[in-house]
Enzyme design. Structure first.
Site, PDB file in Angstrom:
ATOM      1  N   ASN A  88       0.874  -1.174   0.000  1.00 26.79           N
ATOM      2  CA  ASN A  88       0.000   0.000   0.000  1.00 26.79           C
ATOM      3  C   ASN A  88       0.913   1.227   0.000  1.00 26.79           C
ATOM      4  OD1 ASN A  88      -1.804   2.040   0.447  1.00 26.79           O
ATOM      5  ND2 ASN A  88      -2.714   1.151   2.298  1.00 26.79           N
ATOM      6  N   ARG A 135      -2.504  -2.115  -3.531  1.00 27.96           N
ATOM      7  CA  ARG A 135      -3.709  -1.320  -3.324  1.00 27.96           C
ATOM      8  C   ARG A 135      -3.625  -0.089  -4.226  1.00 27.96           C
ATOM      9  NH1 ARG A 135      -5.085   3.002   1.188  1.00 27.96           N
ATOM     10  NH2 ARG A 135      -7.255   3.303   0.631  1.00 27.96           N
ATOM     11  N   HIS A 175     -12.814   2.998   0.054  1.00 24.60           N
ATOM     12  CA  HIS A 175     -12.867   1.952   1.096  1.00 24.60           C
ATOM     13  C   HIS A 175     -13.578   0.692   0.575  1.00 24.60           C
ATOM     14  CE1 HIS A 175     -12.791   5.359   4.316  1.00 24.60           C
ATOM     15  NE2 HIS A 175     -11.567   4.886   4.148  1.00 24.60           N
ATOM     16  N   LEU A 184     -15.444   3.472  10.008  1.00 18.93           N
ATOM     17  CA  LEU A 184     -15.207   4.702  10.778  1.00 18.93           C
ATOM     18  C   LEU A 184     -13.757   4.745  11.254  1.00 18.93           C
ATOM     19  CD1 LEU A 184     -18.501   4.619  12.926  1.00 18.93           C
ATOM     20  CD2 LEU A 184     -18.147   5.580  10.635  1.00 18.93           C
ATOM     21  N   GLY A 185     -12.912   5.329  10.429  1.00 25.84           N
ATOM     22  CA  GLY A 185     -11.515   5.533  10.809  1.00 25.84           C
ATOM     23  C   GLY A 185     -11.223   7.006  10.700  1.00 25.84           C
ATOM     24  N   ASN A 186      -9.964   7.340  10.496  1.00 29.54           N
ATOM     25  CA  ASN A 186      -9.614   8.736  10.269  1.00 29.54           C
ATOM     26  C   ASN A 186     -10.320   9.219   9.000  1.00 29.54           C
ATOM     27  OD1 ASN A 186      -8.340  11.092  10.916  1.00 29.54           O
ATOM     28  ND2 ASN A 186      -6.606  10.615   9.578  1.00 29.54           N
ATOM     29  N   GLY A 187     -10.255   8.391   7.949  1.00 22.34           N
ATOM     30  CA  GLY A 187     -11.148   8.560   6.802  1.00 22.34           C
ATOM     31  C   GLY A 187     -12.361   7.692   7.108  1.00 22.34           C
ATOM     32  N   ARG A 241     -11.415  15.829   7.489  1.00 23.39           N
ATOM     33  CA  ARG A 241     -12.176  16.220   6.287  1.00 23.39           C
ATOM     34  C   ARG A 241     -13.599  16.613   6.658  1.00 23.39           C
ATOM     35  NH1 ARG A 241     -10.829  10.829   3.557  1.00 23.39           N
ATOM     36  NH2 ARG A 241      -8.577  10.986   3.344  1.00 23.39           N
ATOM     37  N   GLU A 265     -14.185  -0.157  15.482  1.00 23.54           N
ATOM     38  CA  GLU A 265     -13.764  -1.380  16.171  1.00 23.54           C
ATOM     39  C   GLU A 265     -13.442  -1.151  17.642  1.00 23.54           C
ATOM     40  OE1 GLU A 265     -10.505  -3.151  13.938  1.00 23.54           O
ATOM     41  OE2 GLU A 265     -11.568  -2.778  12.066  1.00 23.54           O
ATOM     42  N   ASN A 266     -13.173   0.110  18.005  1.00 21.33           N
ATOM     43  CA  ASN A 266     -12.665   0.369  19.365  1.00 21.33           C
ATOM     44  C   ASN A 266     -13.521   1.247  20.246  1.00 21.33           C
ATOM     45  OD1 ASN A 266      -9.912  -0.915  19.464  1.00 21.33           O
ATOM     46  ND2 ASN A 266      -9.738   0.274  17.573  1.00 21.33           N
ATOM     47  N   GLU A 301      -8.327  -5.340   4.926  1.00 23.20           N
ATOM     48  CA  GLU A 301      -8.168  -5.028   3.507  1.00 23.20           C
ATOM     49  C   GLU A 301      -7.000  -5.795   2.893  1.00 23.20           C
ATOM     50  OE1 GLU A 301      -9.054  -0.476   2.949  1.00 23.20           O
ATOM     51  OE2 GLU A 301      -8.639  -0.861   5.044  1.00 23.20           O
TER      52      GLU A 301
HETATM   53  P1  AMP Z   1      -7.992   4.283  11.370  1.00 26.05           P
HETATM   54  O1  AMP Z   1      -7.954   5.365  10.342  1.00 26.05           O
HETATM   55  O2  AMP Z   1      -8.850   3.109  10.958  1.00 26.05           O
HETATM   56  O3  AMP Z   1      -6.638   3.869  11.847  1.00 26.05           O
HETATM   57  O4  AMP Z   1      -8.751   4.896  12.660  1.00 26.05           O
HETATM   58  C1  AMP Z   1      -8.276   6.030  13.338  1.00 26.05           C
HETATM   59  C2  AMP Z   1      -9.316   6.479  14.363  1.00 26.05           C
HETATM   60  O5  AMP Z   1      -9.665   5.364  15.192  1.00 26.05           O
HETATM   61  C3  AMP Z   1      -8.779   7.561  15.290  1.00 26.05           C
HETATM   62  O6  AMP Z   1      -9.761   8.557  15.471  1.00 26.05           O
HETATM   63  C4  AMP Z   1      -8.515   6.845  16.599  1.00 26.05           C
HETATM   64  O7  AMP Z   1      -8.788   7.648  17.704  1.00 26.05           O
HETATM   65  C5  AMP Z   1      -9.461   5.671  16.559  1.00 26.05           C
HETATM   66  N1  AMP Z   1      -8.812   4.529  17.217  1.00 26.05           N
HETATM   67  C6  AMP Z   1      -7.850   3.747  16.694  1.00 26.05           C
HETATM   68  N2  AMP Z   1      -7.444   2.814  17.610  1.00 26.05           N
HETATM   69  C7  AMP Z   1      -8.159   3.042  18.737  1.00 26.05           C
HETATM   70  C8  AMP Z   1      -8.218   2.444  20.022  1.00 26.05           C
HETATM   71  N3  AMP Z   1      -7.436   1.421  20.348  1.00 26.05           N
HETATM   72  N4  AMP Z   1      -9.092   2.956  20.909  1.00 26.05           N
HETATM   73  C9  AMP Z   1      -9.903   3.979  20.600  1.00 26.05           C
HETATM   74  N5  AMP Z   1      -9.898   4.587  19.394  1.00 26.05           N
HETATM   75  C10 AMP Z   1      -9.052   4.136  18.480  1.00 26.05           C
END
Ligand code: AMP
Length: 398
Positions: free
Chosen positions: A8, A92, A181, A210-213, A242, A335-336, A385
């Site tokens: 990637n 990717r 995604h 639901l991540g940073n993106g 964003r 996930e968290n 992924e």
């Molecule tokens: P990603 O882009 O999938 O890596 O997700 C990033 C987002 O997930 C950020 O806003 C982090 O705060 C949240 N995140 C990632 N790992 C954790 C964790 N172990 N506990 C709580 N939030 C998390």
């Protein structure tokens, strides 16, 4: 033993995983950072062992790939005897435009078509192509496959992918919703069917990555029928930095007020907006979560706006599919963060979503988080992924 190297490649980074396809387990993974910038380093993590960090100048991606291959075959931290153990490489690629509705074996023709798509993703596709080129130079003869973030969404109907702007912009310049995604949405929706012991063809699933993106996808009968990201990954949910959806006229208004040009405005929308912009605290939801727990109002308003937008999308996709059987949460936040999952689901009680707090109190593990009598199931499904890319790669090279 067949092993696939998944790559990637970003403009200054390269993430990799070597996956053993017999067990579908990760043999080693790592990250080359700051390629072409001072202070470049490679972090290599063989499975079950400590990570090794190597600080060495990486002026370009060729050097990064060279260092990755050296790490994989290293006498001490390596995991394979030589490069012949790598059966294939899966890359990717962010944007496949309308040209790629599935993964493909990389040929000169495919590269040419990918270059044509670069116009649509000027920040991402050129970096992906550089990574492919570097691998081809250092591993001539190893088959390579491209897996596109946009491909899964090519099943969207026209009514979902057209914008309400002059049609000629679609025919002349390919302006439409593409969505991103896709590999994650495909993986998670397939897992939902497996976990619920149903056929994908019989399910209406909404996947929330639901991540940073962040993006939401409506998957009807195993096919993407709508998704929240658009021509670019800027549309849809409120993300880490964003903006997501907003009135396009805001741009002209702010540009006039602050004397910004279009590039500066785009930078605000991509890098200074979202949860970071609304909270004025951080783009990292862990800090927002802590702020909310401490009664910080700025953190709370960002949390509430984020949650509300996700819930609205789920509601609209339930309408788009005329029903929904399951809602899945994935990626860092999905996930968290049990509280965010619960808050989103609390908007969805009218659909028949009933969260079981004990079941929802879990991280990073496949779980149904709703009660047994919940009409619509909600699930936590960790995304993978890289595995999806490796599977597509093996399937195509046979
Ligand atoms: P990603 O882009 O999938 O890596 O997700 C990033 C987002 O997930 C950020 O806003 C982090 O705060 C949240 N995140 C990632 N790992 C954790 C964790 N172990 N506990 C709580 N939030 C998390």
């Amino acid at each position: 033993m067949k092993k696939v190297l998944v790559i990637n490649c970003g403009s200054s980074s390269l993430k990799y995983q070597l996956i053993d396809m017999e067990t579908e387990s990760v043999v080693a993974k790592g990250l080359a950072e700051r390629i072409g910038i001072d202070g470049s380093r490679l972090k290599h993590q063989p499975a079950g062992k400590d990570a090794v960090v190597q600080e060495e100048a990486m002026p370009d991606h060729n050097k990064a790939v060279e260092m990755v291959l050296a790490a994989l075959t290293d006498k001490e931290h390596g995991v394979i005897a030589d490069m012949s153990e790598i059966s294939a490489v899966g890359h990717r690629v962010v944007h496949g435009g309308e040209k790629f509705a599935c993964s493909v074996v990389i040929s000169d023709e495919v590269i040419k078509t990918m270059e044509e798509c670069s116009d649509l993703a000027p920040l991402h596709n050129p970096a992906n192509l550089i990574g492919i080129n570097a691998c081809q130079q250092l591993m001539p003869g190893t088959p390579m496959v491209a897996v596109f973030d946009t491909a899964f969404h090519q099943t969207m109907p026209e009514k979902a992918f057209l914008y309400g702007i002059p049609y000629k912009y679609y025919t002349d310049y390919s302006v439409r919703r593409y969505g991103f995604h896709g590999t994650s949405h495909r993986y998670v929706s397939e897992r939902v069917a497996a976990i619920l012991d149903k056929k994908a063809e019989d399910l209406k699933v909404i996947v929330c990555h639901l991540g940073n993106g962040a993006s939401v996808c409506a998957v009807n009968g195993g096919k993407s029928v709508d998704t929240s990201m658009g021509l670019t990954p800027l549309e849809g949910l409120i993300m880490g930095t964003r903006s997501g959806d907003m009135d396009p006229a805001i741009m002209q208004y702010i540009m006039n007020k602050e004397n910004l040009d279009i590039n500066q405005m785009m930078n605000v929308l991509n890098k200074e907006s979202g949860v970071l912009g609304v909270s004025e605290i951080s783009s990292d939801f862990r800090e927002i979560e802590n702020g909310c727990a401490e009664g910080n109002k700025a953190a709370q308003r960002a949390n509430d706006a984020f949650v509300y937008r996700v819930a609205k999308y789920i509601g609209s996709y339930a309408a788009a599919m005329n029903g929904v059987d399951a809602i899945a949460f994935t990626a860092g936040l999905g996930e968290n963060n049990a509280l965010v999952r619960k808050e989103i689901c609390s908007y969805l009680e009218f659909l028949g979503v009933k969260v079981d707090d004990a079941k929802n109190n879990v991280r990073g593990k496949e779980t149904v988080i709703t009660t047994d009598d919940s009409k619509v199931k909600a699930l936590l499904v960790p995304t993978n992924e890289e595995l999806m890319i490796a599977r597509d790669t093996m399937e195509l090279i046979g």
